[in-house]
Design an enzyme around this catalytic site. Structure first.
Site, PDB file in Angstrom:
ATOM      1  N   GLY A  89      62.746  14.183  24.637  1.00  0.00           N
ATOM      2  CA  GLY A  89      63.131  15.575  24.812  1.00  0.00           C
ATOM      3  C   GLY A  89      64.215  15.910  23.806  1.00  0.00           C
ATOM      4  N   GLN A 146      71.599  20.081  20.619  1.00  0.00           N
ATOM      5  CA  GLN A 146      71.529  18.831  19.859  1.00  0.00           C
ATOM      6  C   GLN A 146      71.188  19.068  18.390  1.00  0.00           C
ATOM      7  OE1 GLN A 146      68.880  16.765  22.939  1.00  0.00           O
ATOM      8  NE2 GLN A 146      70.073  15.072  22.100  1.00  0.00           N
ATOM      9  N   CYS A 204      69.914   8.700  24.506  1.00  0.00           N
ATOM     10  CA  CYS A 204      70.029  10.072  23.996  1.00  0.00           C
ATOM     11  C   CYS A 204      70.104  10.028  22.478  1.00  0.00           C
ATOM     12  CB  CYS A 204      71.293  10.715  24.568  1.00  0.00           C
ATOM     13  SG  CYS A 204      71.539  12.417  24.050  1.00  0.00           S
ATOM     14  N   LEU A 205      69.351  10.921  21.821  1.00  0.00           N
ATOM     15  CA  LEU A 205      69.377  10.970  20.351  1.00  0.00           C
ATOM     16  C   LEU A 205      70.773  11.306  19.833  1.00  0.00           C
ATOM     17  CD1 LEU A 205      66.022  12.858  19.696  1.00  0.00           C
ATOM     18  CD2 LEU A 205      66.490  10.450  19.226  1.00  0.00           C
ATOM     19  N   HIS A 214      68.304  15.625  32.312  1.00  0.00           N
ATOM     20  CA  HIS A 214      69.042  15.168  31.132  1.00  0.00           C
ATOM     21  C   HIS A 214      69.120  16.295  30.087  1.00  0.00           C
ATOM     22  CE1 HIS A 214      69.936  11.988  27.921  1.00  0.00           C
ATOM     23  NE2 HIS A 214      69.677  13.080  27.216  1.00  0.00           N
ATOM     24  N   GLU A 215      67.972  16.926  29.815  1.00  0.00           N
ATOM     25  CA  GLU A 215      67.942  17.977  28.786  1.00  0.00           C
ATOM     26  C   GLU A 215      68.758  19.196  29.208  1.00  0.00           C
ATOM     27  OE1 GLU A 215      67.035  17.229  25.973  1.00  0.00           O
ATOM     28  OE2 GLU A 215      66.013  15.384  26.552  1.00  0.00           O
ATOM     29  N   HIS A 247      72.426  19.078  28.681  1.00  0.00           N
ATOM     30  CA  HIS A 247      72.884  19.405  27.323  1.00  0.00           C
ATOM     31  C   HIS A 247      73.246  20.883  27.200  1.00  0.00           C
ATOM     32  CE1 HIS A 247      72.357  15.712  25.043  1.00  0.00           C
ATOM     33  NE2 HIS A 247      71.120  15.547  25.485  1.00  0.00           N
TER      34      HIS A 247
END
Ligand code: ZN
Length: 183
Positions: free
Chosen positions: A49, A54, A93-94, A135-136, A139
């Site tokens: 995702g 991000q 996480c990226l 999670h997304e 952000h």
């Protein structure tokens, strides 16, 4: 389409509360282009995702994918837990590369959002998809998974692969997914 640079932990954009996308903007060409770029960036970085902050855009948009399903966009999403039951699982996480940590998330949620065309969406998610969405959407509120992780569970990826999770999951806690995913 363009692959966008991913902001890493420490970049203030990841700590801002993102702005809602006005309805009239959603069908505009620049917004549609941004959605294409967000998707391409998620795929290029091999993420599960990706949230707009991000990629340095502080707006309430996320994209995610579950296994072989089509990627799904959520614009201005809200999450409501359907039960108070929590489930622990390891996340990556990226924006926090090469780290894993154990996080408790609601097991079963309802999601209300707009799709990338501005059409209202409502669905329930359970287990792994519910974890990804939580999670997304975190952000969008400037929250990273490491804020919620048990600090003693944190591990660098090579050590995680070598030694396994520092704090094992009980069988009932497992989301039954591989732990290589970053979002
Ligand atoms: Zn993330």
């Amino acid at each position: 389409m363009a692959v966008l640079h991913v902001a890493r932990m420490g970049n203030p954009v990841l700590r801002k509360v993102a702005e809602p996308v006005p309805r009239e903007v959603i069908r505009s060409r620049p917004f549609q282009q941004f959605c294409d770029d967000l998707l391409e960036s998620m795929l290029e970085h091999d993420g599960t995702g990706l949230a707009a902050p991000q990629v340095h855009e502080s707006v309430r948009v996320v994209v995610f994918r579950v296994e072989d399903g089509d990627p799904m966009f959520l614009v201005n999403p809200t999450i409501t837990p359907i039960t108070e039951e929590l489930r622990a699982g390891y996340e990556g996480c990226l924006s926090v590369p090469n780290l894993r940590g154990k996080v408790e998330r609601w097991l079963h949620i309802r999601v209300d959002a707009l799709d990338r065309q501005g059409k209202p969406l409502a669905f329930e998610a359970h287990g792994w998809p519910a974890r990804i969405v939580q999670h997304e959407c975190d952000h969008l509120d400037g929250v990273l998974y490491v804020d919620r992780a048990d600090p003693r569970s944190l591990a660098f990826l090579p050590e995680f692969r070598r030694f396994g999770p520092p704090i094992p999951l009980a069988p009932s806690e497992s989301d039954d997914e591989d732990d290589e995913d970053e979002s």
